[in-house]
Scaffold this motif. Structure first.
Motif, PDB file in Angstrom:
ATOM      1  N   ASP A  74       4.348   5.844  -5.498  1.00  0.00           N
ATOM      2  CA  ASP A  74       4.169   6.092  -7.192  1.00  0.00           C
ATOM      3  C   ASP A  74       3.269   7.106  -7.302  1.00  0.00           C
ATOM      4  N   MET A  75       2.072   7.453  -6.610  1.00  0.00           N
ATOM      5  CA  MET A  75       1.260   8.435  -6.888  1.00  0.00           C
ATOM      6  C   MET A  75       1.965   9.754  -6.846  1.00  0.00           C
ATOM      7  N   LEU A  76       2.815  10.019  -5.736  1.00  0.00           N
ATOM      8  CA  LEU A  76       3.690  10.972  -5.504  1.00  0.00           C
ATOM      9  C   LEU A  76       4.640  11.263  -6.211  1.00  0.00           C
ATOM     10  N   SER A 100       0.784  -1.122  -0.060  1.00  0.00           N
ATOM     11  CA  SER A 100      -0.044   0.011   0.055  1.00  0.00           C
ATOM     12  C   SER A 100       0.865   1.269  -0.060  1.00  0.00           C
ATOM     13  N   ALA A 101       2.005   1.300   0.666  1.00  0.00           N
ATOM     14  CA  ALA A 101       3.015   2.493   0.739  1.00  0.00           C
ATOM     15  C   ALA A 101       3.640   2.712  -0.605  1.00  0.00           C
ATOM     16  N   GLY A 151       2.339   1.987  -3.651  1.00  0.00           N
ATOM     17  CA  GLY A 151       1.268   2.648  -4.390  1.00  0.00           C
ATOM     18  C   GLY A 151       1.247   4.124  -4.336  1.00  0.00           C
ATOM     19  N   LYS A 152       1.341   4.392  -2.906  1.00  0.00           N
ATOM     20  CA  LYS A 152       1.214   5.826  -2.376  1.00  0.00           C
ATOM     21  C   LYS A 152       2.483   6.568  -3.026  1.00  0.00           C
TER      22      LYS A 152
END
Lengths: 88, 455
Positions: free
Chosen positions: B402-404, B396-397, B399-400
């Motif tokens: 990647d988004m940033l 989950s971290a 993913g986050k």
């Protein structure tokens, strides 16, 4: 007490008492029988008193010594003497 | 005052000649001085009630007469009317009356002869004896209910004695009578009556006294109003029934006696109970007594019969039945109790055995090892769970992250301007015209120069 010495008054009183006791029905059989026996005796005493022969009328007199005594009163005396009966 | 008429001669020796007035005055003095107050008794031959209110009487006795004057004031106290033919007693002074030349009595009292004076005497004695307590109800003794001997004080020849004797004999012939013959009127009567009462008390063998006489005039009953008779009755230790005259006659003796009978016959009835009544009473009691006794015996007999009919006598064996049942019950209860106790003990033993098993050492080791295995298993399970969790958190971290990434922003059309040293220009003021820039795009980069920095 000898029967003849018992006064009528006492005998009658005792008889009444005995009847009362017997009527009460609280006496033991033995006592009842004794009371009954005494009652018969008392009744006899009463009758003896009542059936006594006619008593002579007497007169109270003083003898020469001044003692008081009685002697038979001749009741027919006044009539025989032909006295008029006084109105009192 | 004595007058010696002979010595009242005149000085000249001749006999003194009185004037009528003088002589009348002398007689008056003599009369009034000699008879200032005198009682006289006589029969009224003439009685005149004058219109003036005064009374003029003429009293006579055989051939002699006496005029009596009673003034209005004295007459006012006289309670009866004086009439010719009456016997009266007058009290007054002797006097004379000039105009008639006669002596007379000026009376201040007049009473019927006999009765009046006696009446006074009666009332006086009654009062006196009442004050002495002779009539107190408290000292009246009860009469003996069944007297055997009755003493009688009366005349031997009177009707009173005959009545008393007849009635007592009729009511109860067994009652003895003793007569003390006395005179019941005349001077000697009171002494004889009193003496007879005392004699009976000295003689003692009587239960009751009847004292009295038959009817007669008030005067003839007087003996029983005498104090000496009252005293004798009062002192008598033997109860006394008074029986004087008729119903209406009341004497002092009646008041003192323990009981007053209206007549001698009544006295006899009161004194002696009727033997026939008594016999009846005794017979009644006897009958009752027999009845009671018969009932009593019958009752006792019935009770005995009742008892004999009871099962304990008719079937004695039955008496033991309840007991036998009780014994059986008891035995049963004893057996039950024993069983129950055995059961309880067995149960307790097996519980103890179980407990003992648990306390063996090998068993304890086994249980500890079991516990260790259990703990290890629990630990392993916990670590695995933790790892899985961390892995998930990492994913989950990522993913986050990647988004940033700035590249991702460029992807959407944005560009980044930076100086050649790499400094990202976030403020126009940082650059000046002519400064070289590098503009980073999604794909590739542009080299540019600043023309103008607008702020």
């Amino acid at each position: 007490m000898a029967e003849e010495k018992i006064k009528f008054e006492k005998a009658l009183e005792r008889l009444e008492q005995i009847v009362e006791e017997l009527e009460g029905g609280n006496l033991e059989l033995e006592k009842s029988l004794k009371a009954f026996e005494e009652g018969i005796k008392m009744a006899r005493v009463c009758h003896t008193h009542l059936e006594q022969a006619e008593k002579k009328i007497e007169k109270l007199v003083k003898d020469q010594k001044g003692n008081l005594t009685t002697q038979p009163l001749d009741e027919s005396e006044p009539e025989e003497a032909g006295q008029d009966e006084l109105p009192f | 005052m004595a007058y010696d008429f002979a010595s009242t001669g005149a000085p000249d020796g001749k006999e003194k000649v009185y004037s009528i007035t003088e002589l009348t005055r002398l007689i008056k003095e003599l009369l009034e001085g000699s008879f200032p107050s005198v009682w006289v008794e006589g029969e009224v031959s003439k009685a005149t009630y004058h219109t003036s209110g005064h009374l003029y009487l003429t009293l006579k006795e055989e051939k002699d007469v006496l005029d009596v004057t009673m003034w209005r004031t004295s007459l006012a106290r006289v309670q009866f009317r004086v009439e010719a033919g009456m016997k009266v007693v007058c009290r007054g002074r002797m006097s004379n009356y000039g105009p008639y030349g006669k002596y007379n009595m000026v009376a201040d009292r007049v009473e019927p002869a006999g009765l009046g004076a006696l009446q006074i005497k009666f009332e006086q004695l009654k009062k006196k004896l009442a004050a002495k307590g002779y009539f107190d109800e408290g000292r009246k003794r009860p009469l003996p209910p069944y007297p055997k001997t009755v003493g009688i004080v009366t005349s031997a020849v009177g009707a009173a004695f005959k009545d008393v004797a007849r009635i007592i004999r009729r009511r109860n012939p067994g009652v003895k009578m003793i007569l003390a013959p006395v005179l019941v009127e005349g001077e000697q009567a009171k002494h004889q009556v009193a003496q007879a009462i005392d004699d009976f008390n000295a003689y003692r063998h009587v239960d009751l006294l009847i004292v009295g006489r038959g009817g007669g005039s008030p005067e003839s009953l007087w003996t029983f109003n005498e104090e000496i008779v009252a005293d004798a009755i009062y002192r008598s230790r033997i109860p006394v029934i008074s029986a004087v005259g008729h119903e209406i006659d009341f004497t002092i003796a009646d008041f003192v006696a323990d009981l007053r009978a209206s007549t001698p016959s009544a006295a006899a009835e009161l004194a002696v109970p009727n033997a026939a009544d008594l016999r009846y009473t005794v017979e009644q009691l006897q009958r009752k007594m027999y009845g009671d006794m018969v009932a009593l015996l019958r009752e006792q007999k019935r009770r005995v019969a009742d008892i004999i009919r009871r099962p304990v006598f008719t079937d004695p064996a039955r008496a033991f039945e309840p007991n036998r049942r009780r014994v059986d019950e008891c035995l049963l209860r004893i057996a039950n109790a024993a069983n129950r106790r055995r059961l309880e003990k067995a149960q307790r033993l097996s519980a103890l055995m179980k407990h003992l098993q648990l306390l063996r050492p090998s068993e304890q080791i086994r249980r500890k090892m079991e516990h260790v295995a259990h703990l290890r298993e629990k630990m392993e399970r916990t670590v695995l769970t933790l790892l899985a969790h961390k892995k998930q958190m990492l994913a989950s971290a990522g993913g986050k992250l990647d988004m940033l990434s700035p590249m991702k922003v460029l992807d959407r059309g944005y560009a980044i301007a930076r100086l050649p040293d790499g400094t990202v220009i976030k403020d126009a003021a940082l650059v000046s015209p002519g400064d070289p820039l590098e503009i980073l795009l999604h794909k590739g980069a542009i080299k540019a120069t600043v023309e103008k920095a607008a702020v």
